[in-house]
Design a protein around this motif. Sequence first.
Motif, short mmCIF file in Angstrom:
data_model
loop_
_atom_site.label_atom_id
_atom_site.label_comp_id
_atom_site.label_asym_id
_atom_site.label_seq_id
_atom_site.Cartn_x
_atom_site.Cartn_y
_atom_site.Cartn_z
N UNK A 62 6.10 -5.17 7.64
CA UNK A 62 5.09 -5.01 8.69
C UNK A 62 3.73 -5.50 8.20
N UNK A 63 3.42 -5.12 6.95
CA UNK A 63 2.12 -5.48 6.39
C UNK A 63 2.02 -6.96 6.07
N UNK A 64 3.18 -7.60 5.93
CA UNK A 64 3.15 -9.05 5.69
C UNK A 64 2.72 -9.79 6.97
N UNK A 65 3.03 -9.19 8.12
CA UNK A 65 2.76 -9.87 9.38
C UNK A 65 1.26 -10.11 9.57
N UNK A 66 0.43 -9.16 9.15
CA UNK A 66 -1.01 -9.47 9.22
C UNK A 66 -1.61 -9.70 7.83
N UNK A 67 -0.71 -10.02 6.90
CA UNK A 67 -1.15 -10.48 5.58
C UNK A 67 -1.82 -9.40 4.72
N UNK A 68 -1.59 -8.13 5.02
CA UNK A 68 -2.11 -7.10 4.11
C UNK A 68 -1.36 -7.16 2.79
N UNK A 69 -0.05 -7.42 2.88
CA UNK A 69 0.74 -7.68 1.68
C UNK A 69 1.26 -9.11 1.81
N UNK A 70 0.53 -10.07 1.29
CA UNK A 70 0.93 -11.47 1.48
C UNK A 70 2.33 -11.74 0.93
N UNK A 71 3.09 -12.54 1.66
CA UNK A 71 4.44 -12.90 1.22
C UNK A 71 4.37 -13.75 -0.04
N UNK A 72 5.43 -13.70 -0.82
CA UNK A 72 5.52 -14.63 -1.95
C UNK A 72 6.41 -15.82 -1.59
#
Lengths: 256, 215
Positions: free
Chosen positions: A50-60
């Motif tokens: 969920x947090x990757x969707x708004x880049x709070x936890x950027x994907x690797x």
Amino acid sequence: MTEQTDFVEIRHAQKSFGALEVLKDISLSVTRGQIVGIIGSSGSGKSTLLRAINDLDPLTGGEIWLDGVQVNKSLPHRQYEKHINEMRQQVGMVFQHFNLFPHMTARENVTMAPKMLKGLSQEAADKLAEEQLDKVGMLERIDYYPSQLSGGQKQRVAIARALAMKPKLMLFDEATSALDPELVEEVNLVMKRLAEEHMTMIIVTHEMDFAASVCDRVLFMDKGVVVEEGPPATMFKHPTKERTREFLRKHIEGAK
Amino acid sequence: MDFELMLKVYPFFLEAAWTTILLSVLTAILGLTCGTLGAAARLSRFAALRFLGAAYVSLFRGTPALIQLFILYFGGPQIGIQLDAFEAGVIGLGINAGAYMTETIRGAIISIDKGQREAARTLGLSSWQATYQVILPQASRLMVRPLGVNLNMLIKATALVAAISVIELTYTAQRYIGSTYKPFEMFLLAGVLYMIIIYVVGRGVAWLDRKVQIN
Ligand SMILES: Nc1ncnc2c1ncn2[C@@H]1O[C@H](COP(=O)(O)OP(=O)(O)O)[C@@H](O)[C@H]1O
Ligand SMILES: [Mg+2]
């Protein structure tokens, strides 16, 4: 380049925290107005996705697209910051622990970002606050500070704060998990009303009944992968995978 | 105890107390400035700045303030820094206090729940907007009390500049001892004046702390 028809599209999302791989090649698309529930045991990577969707936890690894624009595109730092701030304005997020700003009243919590980012006048901002807080049934507490509100009330203000930016997509990360049982329903009602308005939503939840009643699709995640997905009727009544069955057995029986 | 003597010299001590106050105020301003910059450096996203901030703190907290003053005042001219005693006192103590304040300010900032910044960022605020709309208003409330402790230490540390002949309270007491041979009375007088200054400042800090608390 594939044609961009889906509203939210996650392609081969991969995320590691150091050596720990938390998301393993997840692909998912959500159409406009769809409501997607994500279930799974603790630590399975739901929040991270969920947090990757708004880049709070950027994907690797992998890509996130929102309404035809890639969220996590590679740009020089300054440009990326500008781009991501614009993207985030279109995505509302609601957290388990509300994260209201304690030094601001409900009104100020709701109006701060629209005033800063959209240059709203004080009158326009007040009108917006009244409108949004009314929608979540919190108009009477408009000038209260978070410390003067119950958990359910805080969460409703937090939802109003997110909605005040007029997002295209709402993300809920266990919005009711931190609430006393008697306060869960008031927040669920607000979310149901959003569902009726066809807000696109991705909802991480541990409440199976709620997921069954509002979601168009439910995903079961385990150890960083989507094990199984489908409409709630199928997912909850006739899951095909053993891992899903086991999870549901624990959670549905555990709740009784 | 020689009260008559104390009454006689007391106006000179009052004058010296003003110097101590002025020294404290200027040192506090410089300290806060250095502390703010130091904290910003320590929390920067640039590793080089973080390193500089950390080096500043460990250098100035890791050596005696008196040595720092001596290096600046006595050693300064050797490397082209000419300062009078008062200037050297303010600069030396200010930079020293700034190292402590760096840690105080940084501590208050990092103690704010990270969900606060995340909530601000998800609304679309830039890092800097989140910092000054959400983090600093909360952190500054938490800073008042510990900065008050720094201020208390700083006022007491101004006594060190007697060693480079700034005519403040401690130096004045020493000077009158030379002519009166009454160390007990002279140091007592200086001590009482320090206590009054520190008491008033302490009350001011407590007042400010109450005033800025939410609700
Ligand atoms: N910032 C982080 N640093 C290191 N590990 C993390 C971080 N965030 C989450 N994790 C780890 O990633 C895994 C998935 O976490 P999360 O997405 O929060 O799971 P869920 O929301 O399904 O409970 C967990 O093992 C968690 O410990
Ligand atoms: Mg989680």
